[in-house]
Design a protein around this motif. Sequence first.
Motif, PDB file in Angstrom:
ATOM      1  N   PRO A  47       0.786  -1.239   0.000  1.00 37.32           N
ATOM      2  CA  PRO A  47       0.000   0.000   0.000  1.00 37.32           C
ATOM      3  C   PRO A  47       0.814   1.284   0.000  1.00 37.32           C
ATOM      4  CG  PRO A  47      -0.051  -1.014   2.177  1.00 37.32           C
ATOM      5  CD  PRO A  47       0.663  -1.969   1.278  1.00 37.32           C
ATOM      6  N   TYR A  48       2.150   1.197   0.149  1.00 43.51           N
ATOM      7  CA  TYR A  48       2.938   2.420   0.316  1.00 43.51           C
ATOM      8  C   TYR A  48       3.954   2.631  -0.793  1.00 43.51           C
ATOM      9  CZ  TYR A  48       0.791   2.120   4.890  1.00 43.51           C
ATOM     10  OH  TYR A  48      -0.126   2.032   5.908  1.00 43.51           O
ATOM     11  N   TRP A 119      -0.750  -6.465   5.889  1.00 37.53           N
ATOM     12  CA  TRP A 119      -1.462  -6.235   4.626  1.00 37.53           C
ATOM     13  C   TRP A 119      -1.417  -7.417   3.667  1.00 37.53           C
ATOM     14  CZ3 TRP A 119       1.436  -6.294   0.051  1.00 37.53           C
ATOM     15  CH2 TRP A 119       2.840  -6.296   0.233  1.00 37.53           C
ATOM     16  N   GLY A 185      -0.073   4.199  10.467  1.00 39.64           N
ATOM     17  CA  GLY A 185      -0.909   4.187   9.268  1.00 39.64           C
ATOM     18  C   GLY A 185      -1.610   5.482   8.979  1.00 39.64           C
ATOM     19  N   HIS A 186      -1.962   5.687   7.704  1.00 29.81           N
ATOM     20  CA  HIS A 186      -2.589   6.929   7.260  1.00 29.81           C
ATOM     21  C   HIS A 186      -4.050   6.753   6.871  1.00 29.81           C
ATOM     22  CE1 HIS A 186       0.965   9.742   6.717  1.00 29.81           C
ATOM     23  NE2 HIS A 186       1.533   8.609   7.079  1.00 29.81           N
ATOM     24  N   SER A 187      -4.554   5.538   6.874  1.00 29.50           N
ATOM     25  CA  SER A 187      -5.955   5.353   6.500  1.00 29.50           C
ATOM     26  C   SER A 187      -6.864   5.959   7.562  1.00 29.50           C
ATOM     27  CB  SER A 187      -6.268   3.862   6.350  1.00 29.50           C
ATOM     28  OG  SER A 187      -6.246   3.227   7.619  1.00 29.50           O
ATOM     29  N   GLU A 188      -8.110   6.187   7.198  1.00 31.09           N
ATOM     30  CA  GLU A 188      -9.069   6.725   8.162  1.00 31.09           C
ATOM     31  C   GLU A 188      -9.227   5.776   9.346  1.00 31.09           C
ATOM     32  OE1 GLU A 188     -12.113   9.253   9.847  1.00 31.09           O
ATOM     33  OE2 GLU A 188     -10.435   9.559   8.448  1.00 31.09           O
ATOM     34  N   ALA A 190      -6.988   3.682  10.531  1.00 31.55           N
ATOM     35  CA  ALA A 190      -5.782   3.744  11.360  1.00 31.55           C
ATOM     36  C   ALA A 190      -5.757   5.017  12.197  1.00 31.55           C
ATOM     37  CB  ALA A 190      -4.542   3.666  10.482  1.00 31.55           C
ATOM     38  N   GLU A 210       1.079  15.125   3.090  1.00 31.90           N
ATOM     39  CA  GLU A 210       0.344  13.964   3.604  1.00 31.90           C
ATOM     40  C   GLU A 210       0.405  13.917   5.128  1.00 31.90           C
ATOM     41  OE1 GLU A 210       1.037  10.873  -0.141  1.00 31.90           O
ATOM     42  OE2 GLU A 210       2.533  11.062   1.443  1.00 31.90           O
ATOM     43  N   ALA A 214      -2.734  14.256   7.863  1.00 30.69           N
ATOM     44  CA  ALA A 214      -2.969  13.221   8.867  1.00 30.69           C
ATOM     45  C   ALA A 214      -2.986  13.807  10.277  1.00 30.69           C
ATOM     46  CB  ALA A 214      -1.904  12.132   8.754  1.00 30.69           C
TER      47      ALA A 214
END
Length: 290
Positions: A47-48, A119, A185-188, A190, A210, A214
Amino acid sequence: MKWTLAGAMLGSRELFDIAHAAEEAGFDAMALPDSVFYPEHVSADYPYSPDGKRMWAPEMPMPDPFIAMSALAAVTTRLRFFTTVLKLPLRDPLLTAKQVATMAEMSGNRIALGVGLAWIPEEFTFTRTEMRTRGQRTDEAIAIIKAICAGEGPQWVEFHGRHYDFDRLMISPAPDRPVPVYVGGHSEAALRRAARLGDGWLSTNATYDETERAIGRLRELRAEYGRADEPFELDVSVTDVTDLDGMRRLEDLGATSIRAVPWRMDNAVATPAGRLDALRRFADEFVHQW
């Protein structure tokens, strides 16, 4: 501002020299990654990275972080150690809590725990854990570890959740200070987990913009959960900040620690000696100037 040295993708023996040099150079902490194994065939994108491919070869060394932190804590006196990040849902939370509690107590409270979800579907398949419930199980595991490592020494603890359930038990030794748990993590999801359950947040390798988004979202979420006034660590690794002014802008954003890979910023020769030289140059240019 505190300074964290990222200890990823280094050989097991080299970590000793790196930890000694980091402590001497004034770093506050060292962060170690977690990777149990490399599946030959991976059915999901990383994902990164822009193309979804991993940025390392299968044979890249990734020592077990708990063993590495224990060994490095034994040969240092001040440096703190934490994981970036432990793939928590691959592990049993009680066994993990036992290891964390022992490390914290034996190191003199120099251990923290950074956690994430993992992941790779094959990691769950091969460890006989369930990927579908990884988020819910991580939430429960955090609660269990924080209860056992609450900082009051050995205490009776029980937990009755959807995925983990046990009656009163005691784990000893246990630390006399709480073990911080940071969420990466950067997801909502996380960011919500960090704001709701964590003692701090760990960025991935991200740009300044980014990272700024965050941190702003974390402020909103911590207020939403009624935690805005509680202490909260923000350990960031920013790919497009390479000068002192940029580091100071990160502090203005609210970052409490900058996680650095000096040999990447320095374009150092990819040898152990080159990495040590890059570490010391970074400390002279940034750590000692703060």
